[in-house]
Design a protein around this motif. Structure first.
Motif, mmCIF file in Angstrom:
data_model
loop_
_atom_site.group_PDB
_atom_site.id
_atom_site.type_symbol
_atom_site.label_atom_id
_atom_site.label_comp_id
_atom_site.label_asym_id
_atom_site.label_seq_id
_atom_site.Cartn_x
_atom_site.Cartn_y
_atom_site.Cartn_z
ATOM 1 N N ASP A 74 0.819 -1.040 -0.128
ATOM 2 C CA ASP A 74 0.092 -0.092 0.067
ATOM 3 C C ASP A 74 1.046 0.995 0.166
ATOM 4 O OD1 ASP A 74 -1.893 2.046 0.307
ATOM 5 O OD2 ASP A 74 -2.877 1.364 2.138
ATOM 6 N N PRO A 75 0.910 2.024 -0.931
ATOM 7 C CA PRO A 75 1.757 3.263 -1.110
ATOM 8 C C PRO A 75 1.376 4.192 -0.015
ATOM 9 C CG PRO A 75 0.255 3.185 -2.898
ATOM 10 C CD PRO A 75 0.222 1.910 -2.613
ATOM 11 N N MET A 76 0.236 4.200 0.266
ATOM 12 C CA MET A 76 -0.175 5.259 1.346
ATOM 13 C C MET A 76 0.470 4.774 2.884
ATOM 14 S SD MET A 76 -1.680 7.709 -0.234
ATOM 15 C CE MET A 76 -2.095 8.609 1.120
ATOM 16 N N VAL A 77 0.900 3.580 2.872
ATOM 17 C CA VAL A 77 1.359 3.135 4.256
ATOM 18 C C VAL A 77 2.926 3.044 4.237
ATOM 19 C CG1 VAL A 77 1.473 1.397 5.907
ATOM 20 C CG2 VAL A 77 -0.939 2.099 4.794
ATOM 21 N N GLU A 78 3.414 2.417 3.033
ATOM 22 C CA GLU A 78 4.783 1.964 3.013
ATOM 23 C C GLU A 78 5.657 2.981 2.258
ATOM 24 O OE1 GLU A 78 6.247 -0.636 4.057
ATOM 25 O OE2 GLU A 78 4.483 -2.367 4.196
ATOM 26 N N SER A 79 6.956 3.366 2.874
ATOM 27 C CA SER A 79 7.718 4.458 2.186
ATOM 28 C C SER A 79 8.385 3.926 0.887
ATOM 29 C CB SER A 79 8.775 4.986 3.272
ATOM 30 O OG SER A 79 9.485 3.797 3.603
ATOM 31 N N VAL A 80 8.628 4.753 0.174
ATOM 32 C CA VAL A 80 9.322 4.321 -1.040
ATOM 33 C C VAL A 80 10.696 5.003 -0.999
ATOM 34 C CG1 VAL A 80 9.190 4.607 -3.663
ATOM 35 C CG2 VAL A 80 7.016 4.374 -2.239
ATOM 36 N N LEU A 81 11.521 4.444 -1.796
ATOM 37 C CA LEU A 81 13.131 4.548 -1.997
ATOM 38 C C LEU A 81 13.213 4.561 -3.424
ATOM 39 C CD1 LEU A 81 15.731 5.024 -0.328
ATOM 40 C CD2 LEU A 81 16.274 2.639 -0.840
ATOM 41 N N ILE A 82 13.854 5.742 -3.795
ATOM 42 C CA ILE A 82 14.463 5.984 -5.249
ATOM 43 C C ILE A 82 15.598 6.304 -5.106
ATOM 44 C CG2 ILE A 82 14.080 7.611 -7.147
ATOM 45 C CD1 ILE A 82 11.329 8.499 -6.331
ATOM 46 N N TYR A 83 16.661 5.351 -6.043
ATOM 47 C CA TYR A 83 17.901 5.532 -5.680
ATOM 48 C C TYR A 83 18.648 5.315 -7.333
ATOM 49 C CZ TYR A 83 17.984 0.502 -6.078
ATOM 50 O OH TYR A 83 17.880 -0.869 -6.224
ATOM 51 N N VAL A 84 19.600 6.354 -7.661
ATOM 52 C CA VAL A 84 20.058 6.392 -9.046
ATOM 53 C C VAL A 84 20.836 5.098 -9.113
ATOM 54 C CG1 VAL A 84 21.676 7.887 -10.367
ATOM 55 C CG2 VAL A 84 20.253 8.853 -8.634
ATOM 56 N N ASN A 85 20.758 4.664 -10.664
ATOM 57 C CA ASN A 85 21.487 3.301 -10.776
ATOM 58 C C ASN A 85 22.884 3.865 -11.352
ATOM 59 O OD1 ASN A 85 19.288 1.985 -10.866
ATOM 60 N ND2 ASN A 85 18.755 2.246 -12.843
ATOM 61 N N ALA A 93 -0.364 11.126 -2.170
ATOM 62 C CA ALA A 93 -1.743 10.899 -2.742
ATOM 63 C C ALA A 93 -1.657 9.775 -3.799
ATOM 64 C CB ALA A 93 -2.621 11.938 -3.210
ATOM 65 N N VAL A 94 -2.914 8.902 -4.043
ATOM 66 C CA VAL A 94 -3.037 8.023 -5.262
ATOM 67 C C VAL A 94 -4.347 8.724 -6.011
ATOM 68 C CG1 VAL A 94 -3.752 5.808 -5.978
ATOM 69 C CG2 VAL A 94 -1.990 6.113 -3.891
#
Length: 462
Positions: free
Chosen positions: A198-209, A235-236
């Motif tokens: 659930d994106p509203m609950v879990e944090s998301v990690l963005i990292y550069v390749n 928001a979704v």
């Protein structure tokens, strides 16, 4: 002779010959109904067409494409000769007449980054489409949160917005077999598949390749903490007609630039340019001004597209159909005009003695002419009024029983929400005025014939 007296005389004369008058009025009714119904069908087809195009995209929107390999839109010109989509172009577009909102996007190449979620980044999206946007314009552009709310501006750099089915783009790296759905699907038990988190609950990690260091599974290693960003979902969005919104993530414009520049620094990309906008979407104040704004941008060399150009070509085709329908309806009214002329000429022959008496009593020639013109105009007006009422009934029946079927026969998609026959108030006024004018024109020759009759010969006439 007073005007009121002439009106009373006209009504009496029409009533005395009520059988002939009603037959003539019926001709006008048929002609008026034909014109109103035919034009109302054209109006309905235009509305159905706009509804169909609106389901494809915003009718008030213009999209300007950059020279990104994903946003390249081949219009036959050399991309290198187009003006850049930079900050100067953005400011210019913001200040254009009729432009209400400007929504720029910076595309982050999916090979530049990896997106993870869940414990130890179990769920990953390697080819997620990510766009840097101006969060403050989301509401103005019509994006509506299904859950959550618009970013509040406190920490936009670490905030993202999910498209309606963007979470389905993540796969479970520890699950074999069906480890990805890519979109919402109906399962055998009739329920719908759910994303792995659930994106509203879990944090998301963005990292550069780091493309110089590849993992065994073909993915690239993280560029390190300096190139990792822990994100919170604000928001979704609700599902809309923009596939780029449905399956993508939106991040802050500054973060998008940082990800691109970070990738260039980490992978030693030489001669890297400052990221330009891959796309700019304009919202125009009125659909009738879209073509004007788009023409100005095209003349400046920008690569544009809009639903207005599609609408214009379709309107041309509908215009031909409307013209054919209108001509068929006009034939009916022409027949009615001939009927009015015939009725008035016969009335003159029957009232020759009456005309002579009017002249002997001192009636002005103009009064006699006006009486006959008024009779013809009243026939036209009465037929137009009754025809208008009948046209509303016919329109209601068509919309109730066969609107969608008729629209599909004409090649116009409609879900039934848009009526196929629309009678605007201007059409009613036009029909009444037109039928009255037709009556007056039809009565012009008989009226002139009446005033030329000799008074003495008319009195001798039996």
């Amino acid at each position: 002779m007073k005007f009121f007296d002439m009106v009373i005389m006209c009504l009496r004369n029409l009533w005395r010959r009520k059988g002939r008058t009603m037959l003539t009025v019926i001709g006008v009714i048929i002609g008026c109904c034909a014109i109103i119904v035919m034009i109302s069908l054209g109006q309905g087809m235009n509305a159905a067409m706009d509804s169909m195009l609106a389901s494809w995209g915003d009718l008030n929107a213009i999209t300007i494409y950059g020279n990104s390999r994903y946003y390249y839109y081949d219009d036959g010109t050399n991309p290198d000769e187009r003006p850049p989509l930079d900050n100067d172009a953005l400011e210019m577009m913001k200040n254009m007449d009729h432009v209400e909102t400007v929504f720029p996007k910076i595309e982050v190449d999916s090979s530049y980054i990896t997106i993870g979620a869940g414990k130890n980044n179990r769920y990953k999206a390697n080819w997620m489409e990510v766009y840097g946007v101006d969060f403050s314009a989301l509401e103005k552009m019509g994006y509506i949160p299904e859950s959550g709310d618009y970013p509040d501006g406190e920490d936009n750099f670490h905030t993202l917005v999910f498209g309606n089915e963007a979470a389905y783009q993540f796969r479970d790296t520890k699950k074999r077999g069906q480890n990805s759905y890519t979109w919402k699907q109906m399962l055998p038990d009739g329920t719908y598949s759910q994303p792995f988190f659930d994106p509203m609950v879990e944090s998301v990690l963005i990292y550069v390749n780091n493309t110089k260091k590849q993992n065994d599974d073909g993915t690239y290693q993280s560029g390190g903490r300096a190139y990792e960003f822990k994100m919170t979902t604000a928001a979704v969005l609700e599902r809309d007609n923009d596939w780029q919104t449905v399956y993508s993530l939106m991040i802050d414009m500054d973060l998008a630039r940082e990800l691109i520049n970070g990738y260039n620094r980490l992978n030693n990309v030489k001669d890297a340019k400052e990221p330009e906008f891959s796309q700019i979407k304009l919202w125009v104040d009125d659909i009738n001004n879209v073509d004007k704004v788009e023409t100005i941008l095209s003349d400046l060399g920008y690569n544009t597209s809009s639903m207005a150009s599609v609408r214009q070509s379709m309107q041309g085709e509908l215009g031909v159909i409307q013209m054919v329908l209108g001509c068929l309806a006009a034939i009916s009214l022409l027949v009615a005009a001939i009927g009015i002329t015939n009725t008035m000429i016969m009335s003159i022959y029957e009232r020759t003695r009456e005309i002579g008496i009017m002249k002997v009593l001192g009636c002005f020639i103009s009064n006699i002419r006006v009486v006959f013109l008024m009779e013809a105009g009243m026939i036209g007006l009465l037929g137009g009024a009754i025809g208008t009422v009948i046209s509303y009934i016919i329109s209601a029946v068509m919309n109730t029983l066969g609107g969608e079927t008729f629209a599909n026969m004409m090649g116009i998609y409609t879900d039934g929400s848009s009526p196929i026959s629309i009678i605007p108030i201007w059409l009613v006024i036009l029909a009444l005025a037109f039928s009255t004018v037709i009556g007056l024109i039809s009565g012009f020759y008989p009226a002139n014939r009446a005033v030329k009759i000799s008074a003495l010969e008319a009195i001798r006439n039996e």
